[in-house]
Design an enzyme around this catalytic site. Structure first.
Site, PDB file in Angstrom:
ATOM      1  N   GLY A 185       0.825  -1.221   0.000  1.00  0.00           N
ATOM      2  CA  GLY A 185       0.000   0.000   0.000  1.00  0.00           C
ATOM      3  C   GLY A 185       0.851   1.259   0.000  1.00  0.00           C
ATOM      4  O   GLY A 185       0.347   2.344   0.242  1.00  0.00           O
TER       5      GLY A 185
ATOM      6  N   ALA B 258       3.381   2.444  -8.605  1.00  0.00           N
ATOM      7  CA  ALA B 258       3.326   3.827  -9.107  1.00  0.00           C
ATOM      8  C   ALA B 258       4.732   4.403  -9.225  1.00  0.00           C
ATOM      9  O   ALA B 258       5.060   5.101 -10.191  1.00  0.00           O
ATOM     10  CB  ALA B 258       2.487   4.691  -8.163  1.00  0.00           C
ATOM     11  N   ALA B 259       5.594   4.083  -8.252  1.00  0.00           N
ATOM     12  CA  ALA B 259       6.965   4.608  -8.280  1.00  0.00           C
ATOM     13  C   ALA B 259       7.765   3.968  -9.411  1.00  0.00           C
ATOM     14  O   ALA B 259       8.613   4.618 -10.037  1.00  0.00           O
ATOM     15  CB  ALA B 259       7.641   4.382  -6.932  1.00  0.00           C
TER      16      ALA B 259
ATOM     17  N   ASP C 261      -1.593   7.669  -6.307  1.00  0.00           N
ATOM     18  CA  ASP C 261      -0.229   7.152  -6.120  1.00  0.00           C
ATOM     19  C   ASP C 261       0.731   7.703  -7.168  1.00  0.00           C
ATOM     20  O   ASP C 261       1.842   8.142  -6.851  1.00  0.00           O
ATOM     21  CB  ASP C 261      -0.209   5.620  -6.227  1.00  0.00           C
ATOM     22  CG  ASP C 261      -0.934   4.948  -5.077  1.00  0.00           C
ATOM     23  OD1 ASP C 261      -1.785   5.601  -4.452  1.00  0.00           O
ATOM     24  OD2 ASP C 261      -0.650   3.764  -4.815  1.00  0.00           O
TER      25      ASP C 261
HETATM   26  O1  PMV Z   1      -4.077   1.596  -3.535  1.00  0.00           O
HETATM   27  P1  PMV Z   1      -3.909   2.231  -2.177  1.00  0.00           P
HETATM   28  O2  PMV Z   1      -3.710   1.216  -1.115  1.00  0.00           O
HETATM   29  O3  PMV Z   1      -2.920   3.346  -2.140  1.00  0.00           O
HETATM   30  O4  PMV Z   1      -5.348   2.903  -1.819  1.00  0.00           O
HETATM   31  C1  PMV Z   1      -6.114   3.533  -2.765  1.00  0.00           C
HETATM   32  C2  PMV Z   1      -7.010   4.569  -2.157  1.00  0.00           C
HETATM   33  C3  PMV Z   1      -8.497   4.246  -2.222  1.00  0.00           C
HETATM   34  O5  PMV Z   1      -9.161   5.422  -1.820  1.00  0.00           O
HETATM   35  C4  PMV Z   1      -8.856   3.116  -1.270  1.00  0.00           C
HETATM   36  C5  PMV Z   1      -8.954   3.856  -3.628  1.00  0.00           C
HETATM   37  C6  PMV Z   1      -8.944   4.950  -4.678  1.00  0.00           C
HETATM   38  O6  PMV Z   1      -9.082   4.590  -5.855  1.00  0.00           O
HETATM   39  O7  PMV Z   1      -8.853   6.145  -4.365  1.00  0.00           O
END
Ligand code: PMV
Length: 308
Positions: free
Chosen positions: A85, A90-91, A131
């Site tokens: 998480g 993404a990085a 991200d």
């Molecule tokens: O993928 P993560 O663990 O960084 O979480 C995403 C954030 C959420 O709000 C749960 C989903 C989203 O699409 O914004």
């Protein structure tokens, strides 16, 4: 042609996950765990010395298909645990796109953020640009926050995210990784089922939204005590939405005696929690004692950059 190395940071969501799916604001911060890519034009397509297996490398394959002609050698290394998480994919996308763009064009954060989002979307089937935008821009970003300094807007299907720069003061966070990998999609779907069938769940989402707006103010005034208590409150609201877990609760409880506040970060289920603290050693010990893996990180991290 000579090789070059780009790096990009992972991220944590400070507040607003899940509610952001319903148009509420979210705050994210780049962390000092980075992904590095060294690339050089070549006759074949090699990743870490091996011919690329496109099924095993969906992010890299998408980026190469879209933005690179000919052969390439890619070497990667990462400080970011995958499936935690903390934004490792993404990085990867942000650093590889930054490296590739350096061969043919002027640096452009917005283009890099879009390309990186598209690679995540293609590889995962669904994604939010939180991200990838946090990784490309660095420092802090806000999503859907009124009054921020706008960076770019990204749309996909029925969703639109407006990304702005977020000033984050000097902060120390301890991340506690549960060691459990929990994919985002099913957790988002679980909250959606609850949201669509319950006014109570809608109220919780609204509450997370106002808490996140207050947290943005606490951040800009450097109020760590206020921000910490909002994080802890946010964790309780996320637990009511059903996205915490026994392991996450255990690590949050372990961190709280030495922290301004603590909460799960990202989709939840497993993954990681964060604690805002001025006693990182104590928090690390407490997290380790409860079976988590701690990482001390601080704010003010640069986004995707060329290193050499
Ligand atoms: O993928 P993560 O663990 O960084 O979480 C995403 C954030 C959420 O709000 C749960 C989903 C989203 O699409 O914004």
């Amino acid at each position: 042609m000579a090789s070059l190395t780009a790096s990009a940071p992972g991220k944590v969501i400070l507040l607003g996950e899940h509610a952001v799916v319903y148009g509420k604001p979210a705050l994210a911060m780049a962390i000092d765990l980075r992904f590095r890519c060294t690339i050089a034009p070549s006759d074949s397509v090699l990743i870490n010395g091996w011919e690329i297996d496109r099924a095993k490398h969906p992010y890299t394959s998408h980026i190469l298909n879209e933005h690179w002609r000919g052969g390439i050698e890619i070497e990667t290394s990462s400080d970011i645990p995958s499936g935690s998480g903390l934004g490792s994919s993404a990085a990867l996308c942000a650093s590889l796109n930054t490296a590739i763009m350096a061969y043919g064009m002027e640096p452009d954060e917005e283009v890099c953020a879009r390309r990186s989002f598209e690679a995540e979307l293609n590889a995962q089937g669904s994604a939010s640009p939180v991200d990838t935008s946090a990784s490309v821009h660095g420092q802090g970003i806000a999503v859907n926050l009124e009054g921020g300094k706008p960076l770019w807007g990204i749309s996909h299907a029925e969703r639109r995210w407006s990304i702005s720069h977020l000033d984050v003061p000097r902060l120390t966070l301890v991340i506690g990784h549960t060691g459990i990998s929990a994919p985002t999609g099913p957790l988002v779907a679980k909250v959606r089922r609850y949201y669509e069938h319950s006014n109570f769940a809608k109220d919780i989402v609204d509450e997370i939204g106002s808490l996140t707006e207050d947290a943005a103010k606490a951040l800009s005034s450097g109020d760590r005590v206020g921000l910490g208590s909002m994080m802890t409150e946010d964790h309780k609201l996320l637990s009511i939405l059903g996205v915490s877990s026994r392991e996450l609760d255990k690590l949050v409880q372990a961190a709280l005696p030495y922290s301004f506040g603590a909460k799960l970060t990202g989709a939840g289920g497993g993954g990681s929690m964060i604690a805002l603290t001025d006693r990182p050693d104590k928090v690390c010990e407490a997290i380790e004692r409860r079976g988590g893996r701690p990482y001390v990180v601080s704010s003010g991290q640069p986004g995707a950059i060329i290193e050499k």
